[in-house]
Design an enzyme around this catalytic site. Structure first.
Site, PDB file in Angstrom:
ATOM      1  N   ASP A  95       0.829  -1.259   0.006  1.00 51.81           N
ATOM      2  CA  ASP A  95      -0.029   0.009  -0.051  1.00 51.81           C
ATOM      3  C   ASP A  95       0.856   1.314   0.081  1.00 51.81           C
ATOM      4  O   ASP A  95       1.800   1.271   0.678  1.00 51.81           O
ATOM      5  CB  ASP A  95      -0.946  -0.097   1.435  1.00 51.81           C
ATOM      6  CG  ASP A  95      -1.938   1.080   1.040  1.00 51.81           C
ATOM      7  OD1 ASP A  95      -2.904   1.075   0.170  1.00 51.81           O
ATOM      8  OD2 ASP A  95      -1.613   2.402   1.839  1.00 51.81           O
TER       9      ASP A  95
HETATM   10  C1  LIG Z   1       2.906   8.462  -5.219  1.00 47.84           C
HETATM   11  C2  LIG Z   1       2.549   7.658  -6.177  1.00 47.84           C
HETATM   12  C3  LIG Z   1       1.542   6.707  -6.115  1.00 47.84           C
HETATM   13  N1  LIG Z   1       1.276   5.837  -7.315  1.00 47.84           N
HETATM   14  C4  LIG Z   1       0.511   4.835  -7.446  1.00 47.84           C
HETATM   15  C5  LIG Z   1       0.979   3.367  -7.026  1.00 47.84           C
HETATM   16  C6  LIG Z   1      -0.470   2.643  -6.688  1.00 47.84           C
HETATM   17  O1  LIG Z   1      -0.956   2.218  -7.759  1.00 47.84           O
HETATM   18  C7  LIG Z   1      -1.342   3.954  -6.139  1.00 47.84           C
HETATM   19  C8  LIG Z   1      -1.481   3.728  -4.647  1.00 47.84           C
HETATM   20  O2  LIG Z   1      -2.621   3.080  -4.400  1.00 47.84           O
HETATM   21  P1  LIG Z   1      -2.559   1.654  -3.542  1.00 47.84           P
HETATM   22  O3  LIG Z   1      -3.896   1.599  -2.814  1.00 47.84           O
HETATM   23  O4  LIG Z   1      -1.423   1.571  -2.945  1.00 47.84           O
HETATM   24  O5  LIG Z   1      -2.728   0.649  -4.476  1.00 47.84           O
HETATM   25  P2  LIG Z   1      -3.722   0.324  -5.839  1.00 47.84           P
HETATM   26  O6  LIG Z   1      -4.816   0.578  -5.086  1.00 47.84           O
HETATM   27  O7  LIG Z   1      -3.385   1.229  -7.035  1.00 47.84           O
HETATM   28  O8  LIG Z   1      -3.885  -1.240  -6.121  1.00 47.84           O
HETATM   29  P3  LIG Z   1      -3.882  -2.183  -5.278  1.00 47.84           P
HETATM   30  O9  LIG Z   1      -4.224  -1.919  -3.792  1.00 47.84           O
HETATM   31  O10 LIG Z   1      -4.781  -3.445  -5.851  1.00 47.84           O
HETATM   32  O11 LIG Z   1      -2.346  -2.972  -5.095  1.00 47.84           O
HETATM   33  O12 LIG Z   1      -0.544   5.193  -6.376  1.00 47.84           O
HETATM   34  C9  LIG Z   1       2.246   5.952  -8.366  1.00 47.84           C
HETATM   35  O13 LIG Z   1       2.137   5.133  -9.669  1.00 47.84           O
HETATM   36  N2  LIG Z   1       3.185   6.755  -8.324  1.00 47.84           N
HETATM   37  C10 LIG Z   1       3.413   7.696  -7.410  1.00 47.84           C
HETATM   38  O14 LIG Z   1       4.400   8.622  -7.442  1.00 47.84           O
END
Ligand SMILES: Cc1cn([C@H]2C[C@H](O)[C@@H](COP(=O)(O)OP(=O)(O)OP(=O)(O)O)O2)c(=O)[nH]c1=O
Length: 198
Positions: free
Chosen positions: A74
């Protein structure tokens, strides 16, 4: 080497970034199972404990056989005590980005690896400085829609890279899967990240 000798890897994530980051290590999961959990923070919950709680909850809920290795994570963007989740729309994305503009904030990614009843977990925290955004920069970035599905309404690995002059910590951790720590956790759980020979 007979691939049956290795445990299966279940990526408990629907994030394309996490699949891409694993591919960077040459790792292809045997299955991808997005976790379905309630990601609402508890009242007054601080960013880092929230992030760790959600990552663990994801690892616990993903379906897997006893010998499978489950990988979940997460990523939480924290501005002081405030948790910036995924913006619901462009208006909220603008609000998040204006709050981050010209300031440093933290990005915590908690990685949880489960094998049967055992869980190994690591929280990786990084600091990010976003430049002060001009109206042109803000509107141009919003128009890319790259903020969708991303915590804090930005993706450092995409067009928002132009808005982030400085980080301290783990770039892959900011994107969503800190690769050094993930490799170590997978090894500890018995998933061979480095396969000698073929
Ligand atoms: C800060 C930041 C976040 N993110 C993304 C990564 C994650 O996909 C999302 C954070 O949300 P998460 O809830 O961690 O992940 P998700 O909902 O996308 O997927 P899952 O829970 O099924 O694993 O933000 C980036 O791609 N780049 C960045 O710089």
């Amino acid at each position: 080497m007979n691939s049956d000798a290795f445990p299966r890897l279940i990526l408990g994530s629907g994030s394309p970034r996490r699949l891409e980051l694993l591919a960077q290590l040459g790792i292809v999961p045997d299955a991808v199972r997005p976790p379905d959990i309630d990601e609402d923070p508890l009242r007054g919950e601080l960013p880092r404990p929230y992030c760790a709680r959600i990552a663990r909850a994801k690892a616990e809920v993903v379906e897997a056989c006893d010998d499978d290795v489950v990988l979940c994570a997460d990523t939480t963007v924290a501005l002081g005590r405030r948790i910036l989740g995924k913006a619901a729309d462009a208006g909220e994305a603008a609000e998040f980005l204006l709050a981050l503009s010209g300031r440093r904030h933290r990005v915590v990614t908690s990685v949880a690896v489960r094998r049967g009843g055992r869980i190994w977990q690591k929280d990786v925290e990084s600091a990010v400085k976003m430049k002060r955004l001009s109206d042109i920069e803000l509107n141009a970035y919003l128009a890319t829609n790259d903020w969708m599905g991303k915590a804090g309404a930005y993706g450092i690995q995409g067009p928002a890279g132009a808005l982030i002059p400085w980080i301290s910590g783990s770039f892959t951790g900011i994107v969503g899967l800190p690769l050094a720590e993930t490799a170590a956790l997978l090894q500890t759980a018995g998933y061979p990240v480095y396969r000698s020979g073929s």
